[in-house]
Scaffold this motif. Structure first.
Motif, PDB file in Angstrom:
ATOM      1  N   GLY A   1       0.793  -1.224   0.000  1.00 16.82           N
ATOM      2  CA  GLY A   1       0.000   0.000   0.000  1.00 16.82           C
ATOM      3  C   GLY A   1       0.814   1.258   0.000  1.00 16.82           C
ATOM      4  N   GLN A   2       2.166   1.159  -0.028  1.00 14.30           N
ATOM      5  CA  GLN A   2       2.980   2.360  -0.022  1.00 14.30           C
ATOM      6  C   GLN A   2       3.108   2.885  -1.444  1.00 14.30           C
ATOM      7  N   GLY A   3       3.465   4.162  -1.572  1.00 12.85           N
ATOM      8  CA  GLY A   3       3.708   4.729  -2.885  1.00 12.85           C
ATOM      9  C   GLY A   3       2.476   5.348  -3.471  1.00 12.85           C
ATOM     10  N   MET A   4       2.582   5.778  -4.742  1.00 16.57           N
ATOM     11  CA  MET A   4       1.536   6.556  -5.395  1.00 16.57           C
ATOM     12  C   MET A   4       1.148   5.883  -6.686  1.00 16.57           C
ATOM     13  N   SER A   5      -0.098   5.855  -6.975  1.00 14.14           N
ATOM     14  CA  SER A   5      -0.547   5.378  -8.267  1.00 14.14           C
ATOM     15  C   SER A   5      -1.661   6.264  -8.795  1.00 14.14           C
ATOM     16  N   LEU A   6      -1.374   6.956  -9.919  1.00 15.69           N
ATOM     17  CA  LEU A   6      -2.420   7.766 -10.558  1.00 15.69           C
ATOM     18  C   LEU A   6      -2.989   6.922 -11.725  1.00 15.69           C
ATOM     19  N   TYR A   7      -3.429   5.905 -11.421  1.00  7.86           N
ATOM     20  CA  TYR A   7      -3.803   4.948 -12.474  1.00  7.86           C
ATOM     21  C   TYR A   7      -5.085   5.623 -13.065  1.00  7.86           C
TER      22      TYR A   7
ATOM     23  N   ILE B   1     -17.502   1.578 -10.128  1.00  6.10           N
ATOM     24  CA  ILE B   1     -17.126   1.716 -11.531  1.00  6.10           C
ATOM     25  C   ILE B   1     -16.137   2.861 -11.652  1.00  6.10           C
ATOM     26  N   MET B   2     -15.023   2.620 -12.344  1.00  4.27           N
ATOM     27  CA  MET B   2     -13.964   3.630 -12.372  1.00  4.27           C
ATOM     28  C   MET B   2     -13.114   3.486 -13.621  1.00  4.27           C
ATOM     29  N   CYS B   3     -12.375   4.548 -13.924  1.00  2.50           N
ATOM     30  CA  CYS B   3     -11.346   4.509 -14.953  1.00  2.50           C
ATOM     31  C   CYS B   3     -10.098   5.135 -14.361  1.00  2.50           C
ATOM     32  N   SER B   4      -8.941   4.573 -14.635  1.00  2.00           N
ATOM     33  CA  SER B   4      -7.687   5.155 -14.158  1.00  2.00           C
ATOM     34  C   SER B   4      -6.604   4.929 -15.204  1.00  2.00           C
ATOM     35  N   SER B   5      -5.666   5.858 -15.266  1.00  3.62           N
ATOM     36  CA  SER B   5      -4.559   5.735 -16.214  1.00  3.62           C
ATOM     37  C   SER B   5      -3.265   5.547 -15.440  1.00  3.62           C
ATOM     38  N   SER B   6      -2.375   4.746 -15.986  1.00  2.00           N
ATOM     39  CA  SER B   6      -1.056   4.536 -15.398  1.00  2.00           C
ATOM     40  C   SER B   6      -0.029   4.711 -16.504  1.00  2.00           C
ATOM     41  N   ARG B   7       1.199   4.371 -16.235  1.00  2.00           N
ATOM     42  CA  ARG B   7       2.230   4.537 -17.261  1.00  2.00           C
ATOM     43  C   ARG B   7       2.057   3.557 -18.407  1.00  2.00           C
ATOM     44  N   GLU B   8       1.516   2.388 -18.132  1.00  2.00           N
ATOM     45  CA  GLU B   8       1.464   1.351 -19.164  1.00  2.00           C
ATOM     46  C   GLU B   8       0.067   0.814 -19.425  1.00  2.00           C
ATOM     47  N   SER B   9      -0.954   1.455 -18.887  1.00  2.00           N
ATOM     48  CA  SER B   9      -2.302   0.939 -19.114  1.00  2.00           C
ATOM     49  C   SER B   9      -3.339   2.003 -18.779  1.00  2.00           C
ATOM     50  N   ILE B  10      -4.456   1.955 -19.513  1.00  2.00           N
ATOM     51  CA  ILE B  10      -5.649   2.708 -19.137  1.00  2.00           C
ATOM     52  C   ILE B  10      -6.708   1.667 -18.810  1.00  2.00           C
ATOM     53  N   MET B  11      -7.262   1.743 -17.597  1.00  2.00           N
ATOM     54  CA  MET B  11      -8.083   0.662 -17.053  1.00  2.00           C
ATOM     55  C   MET B  11      -9.501   1.138 -16.759  1.00  2.00           C
TER      56      MET B  11
ATOM     57  N   LEU C   1      -7.766  11.775 -20.716  1.00  2.00           N
ATOM     58  CA  LEU C   1      -8.626  10.678 -21.174  1.00  2.00           C
ATOM     59  C   LEU C   1      -9.345   9.995 -20.018  1.00  2.00           C
ATOM     60  N   ASP C   2      -8.629   9.726 -18.928  1.00  2.00           N
ATOM     61  CA  ASP C   2      -9.313   9.031 -17.830  1.00  2.00           C
ATOM     62  C   ASP C   2     -10.349   9.931 -17.164  1.00  2.00           C
ATOM     63  N   ARG C   3     -10.174  11.254 -17.275  1.00  2.00           N
ATOM     64  CA  ARG C   3     -11.182  12.174 -16.737  1.00  2.00           C
ATOM     65  C   ARG C   3     -12.409  12.256 -17.647  1.00  2.00           C
ATOM     66  N   LEU C   4     -12.208  11.929 -18.921  1.00  2.00           N
ATOM     67  CA  LEU C   4     -13.316  11.975 -19.891  1.00  2.00           C
ATOM     68  C   LEU C   4     -14.046  10.639 -20.010  1.00  2.00           C
ATOM     69  N   ALA C   5     -13.657   9.664 -19.184  1.00  2.00           N
ATOM     70  CA  ALA C   5     -14.104   8.279 -19.403  1.00  2.00           C
ATOM     71  C   ALA C   5     -15.619   8.121 -19.465  1.00  2.00           C
ATOM     72  N   PHE C   6     -16.333   8.710 -18.538  1.00  2.00           N
ATOM     73  CA  PHE C   6     -17.783   8.470 -18.469  1.00  2.00           C
ATOM     74  C   PHE C   6     -18.554   9.744 -18.791  1.00  2.00           C
ATOM     75  N   LYS C   7     -18.237  10.312 -19.943  1.00  2.00           N
ATOM     76  CA  LYS C   7     -18.955  11.480 -20.449  1.00  2.00           C
ATOM     77  C   LYS C   7     -19.874  11.047 -21.592  1.00  2.00           C
ATOM     78  N   SER C   8     -20.348  11.995 -22.372  1.00  2.00           N
ATOM     79  CA  SER C   8     -21.341  11.680 -23.403  1.00  2.00           C
ATOM     80  C   SER C   8     -20.750  10.794 -24.493  1.00  2.00           C
ATOM     81  N   THR C   9     -21.630   9.981 -25.089  1.00  2.00           N
ATOM     82  CA  THR C   9     -21.251   9.092 -26.188  1.00  2.00           C
ATOM     83  C   THR C   9     -22.189   9.329 -27.362  1.00  2.00           C
ATOM     84  N   ALA C  10     -21.962   8.593 -28.435  1.00  2.00           N
ATOM     85  CA  ALA C  10     -22.841   8.714 -29.599  1.00  2.00           C
ATOM     86  C   ALA C  10     -24.265   8.274 -29.282  1.00  2.00           C
ATOM     87  N   ASN C  11     -24.429   7.447 -28.242  1.00  2.00           N
ATOM     88  CA  ASN C  11     -25.746   6.895 -27.910  1.00  2.00           C
ATOM     89  C   ASN C  11     -26.418   7.576 -26.725  1.00  2.00           C
ATOM     90  N   LYS C  12     -25.619   8.175 -25.827  1.00  2.00           N
ATOM     91  CA  LYS C  12     -26.197   8.698 -24.585  1.00  2.00           C
ATOM     92  C   LYS C  12     -25.548  10.020 -24.198  1.00  2.00           C
TER      93      LYS C  12
END
Length: 501
Positions: free
Chosen positions: A13-19, A129-139, A102-113
């Motif tokens: 649990g130590q350290g930082m992750s801005l995933y 439900i969440m979205c997070s970005s890291s150095r090697e992945s967007i989850m 991008l991770d801040r825009l994850a759950f915004k408007s879409t073509a359908n909604k």
């Protein structure tokens, strides 16, 4: 080893992750159960994850290159996620910071909604439900009621494949990101690990910042974001994972919502290049001075990664007011030799960041400014002692090693009790390796670590020898923030103990 699970367990649990794929890359498919795992068009691998577990790990590759992985372990909830092989390491000088937006825009408007409809859908699912970005992945991840599996996959399909990237929404997130950046920069324990990466991998890959640089916010236009997504949000760079669900059902839903699209293609990516270096930030009014000393660590594929994770547990550490007690690291070396011996040390703890082709290993500490030189000396002494096999009375003992291995194994097993940890572990392992390393194999490889191996790996890392195979500089990475008055040459103190190349 393969996963962030071992890294997470070792740092306790130590350290930082801005995933959202570009509209038009995928079209909603009409296929159903005819695309089952029995269909030879969809190759599936099955492996036993653990002899003590009733679930099997299954991985199916769809025709367009998306991999679908599942573990049907019992429980009241299911978890489902989509992992994209993107993130800050793939950004250029023109796109630096786009993953953060991008991770801040994850759950915004879409073509359908609309954005309000997306928020309503998220809240109606009632899960996490969440979205997070890291150095090697967007989850994109969720924990949901089992009966809502299709709703969650459909939601992810909508926000990933058909986002609007509306100019007003982008502007709103630029403003919010600026506030977030200012907030994080005001907290040394959050921003210094970031700065450590930018110094250790100067101007390349893993040194790219997780946070969007403030001067780049105006560049974050809808056109730039769509271009980045078109490049990296490709089906062969995606893994859909589920825990607590039938594999055949997950494959059916993946085909229905993500199943169409272009076939795989090759993307050349730049390997990480460890540079090392020093960065001193003179902040005279800061009450504490923060010190980071790091070296190039190991990639997640390295054969020595289990020994290094064990070493991080063995060093351990924490804060001067950490809650001690059996099983909480009170006998780790940094507690015993540093926190318990020097009243002026506010915090001292080991860290281990591992990535697909490199890593960072070292110690972070803090103290009042007048003790900074003494803290650097103490940290160097501890890093020097872990790789020693001579008669030095500070060398690692069998009892320390046994305790560290047991703590690492128990942390691994306890982490896996969490559905979301299980989900991310599965998704990232399949994303990186195409398969999952079973927990039984992990425990066995931890058990095989002995004193000779531990000392060899410790020496390999802290003496800068990782660079022999990685091409890195072998130099130490040194970052300090605080009152610099009276500070000696830290690089010379590090060299005095033979640390780095």
């Amino acid at each position: 080893m393969a996963s962030r699970l071992l890294q997470a367990a070792s740092r306790r649990g130590q350290g930082m992750s801005l995933y959202p794929l570009v509209p038009g890359i995928f079209k909603r498919g009409e296929s159903s159960l005819s695309h089952s795992v029995n269909n030879p068009v969809l190759p599936t691998t099955v492996q036993e994850y653990s002899k003590s577990s009733t679930g099997l790990c299954k991985v199916t590759t769809l025709p367009n290159g998306i991999r679908v992985a599942s573990e049907n372990t019992p429980g009241h909830f299911s978890a489902v996620g989509v992992y994209v092989d993107a993130g800050s390491r793939y950004e250029t000088s023109d796109t630096r910071g786009v993953s953060h937006i991008l991770d801040r825009l994850a759950f915004k408007s879409t073509a359908n909604k609309s954005a309000d409809e997306i928020v309503g859908e998220v809240e109606s699912l009632g899960g996490n439900i969440m979205c997070s970005s890291s150095r090697e992945s967007i989850m994109y991840q969720s924990a949901i009621f089992s009966q809502d599996l299709e709703r969650a996959i459909s939601l992810f399909s909508d926000v990933i494949c058909r986002p609007n990237i509306d100019p007003l929404e982008v502007e709103e997130q630029r403003q919010t990101a600026l506030y977030e950046i200012e907030e994080i920069w005001s907290k040394p324990e959050m921003i210094l690990p970031e700065i450590l990466h930018t110094v250790a991998y100067e101007n390349n890959t893993l040194g790219n910042p997780l946070l969007c640089p403030p001067e780049n916010l105006e560049r974050m236009t809808p056109e730039l974001i769509r271009s980045y997504m078109k490049t990296w949000y490709r089906p062969e760079r995606m893994v859909i994972t589920a825990c607590g669900a039938e594999h055949e059902k997950v494959v059916e839903l993946a085909v229905k919502h993500f199943g169409q699209g272009p076939t795989a293609y090759e993307i050349a990516t730049e390997p990480a290049r460890y540079t090392g270096g020093s960065h001193m930030m003179d902040v005279p009014d800061l009450p504490l001075t923060h010190v980071y000393i790091a070296f190039e660590g190991l990639s997640i594929d390295d054969k020595d990664i289990y020994a290094l994770a064990t070493l991080q547990i063995l060093l351990g550490g924490g804060g001067s007011f950490s809650a001690g007690g059996p099983g909480k690291g009170m006998y780790s070396r940094l507690f015993t030799n540093v926190l318990n011996q020097h009243y002026w040390v506010e915090s001292c703890q080991a860290f281990n960041h591992c990535y697909t082709d490199s890593g960072l290993f070292g110690i972070a500490g803090s103290c009042r400014p007048e003790y900074t030189n003494a803290l650097v000396e103490v940290m160097c002494r501890e890093l020097d002692s872990i790789g020693r096999s001579d008669g030095n009375n500070q060398r690692v003992t069998d009892a320390e090693l046994s305790r560290a291995k047991n703590q690492l194994k128990s942390s691994l097993l306890m982490n896996l009790e969490s559905r979301m940890v299980q989900l991310e572990d599965l998704g990232r392992q399949v994303q990186v390796h195409g398969k999952k390393t079973g927990i039984d194999e992990m425990l066995e490889r931890i058990d095989r670590v002995d004193l000779e191996e531990l000392r060899r790996v410790a020496s390999r890392v802290v003496r800068g020898a990782v660079g022999v195979t990685s091409g890195g500089s072998g130099k130490a990475t040194i970052v300090l923030q605080g009152d610099m008055r009276g500070l000696k040459d830290v690089s010379k103190m590090v060299e005095k103990y033979g640390l780095g190349s």
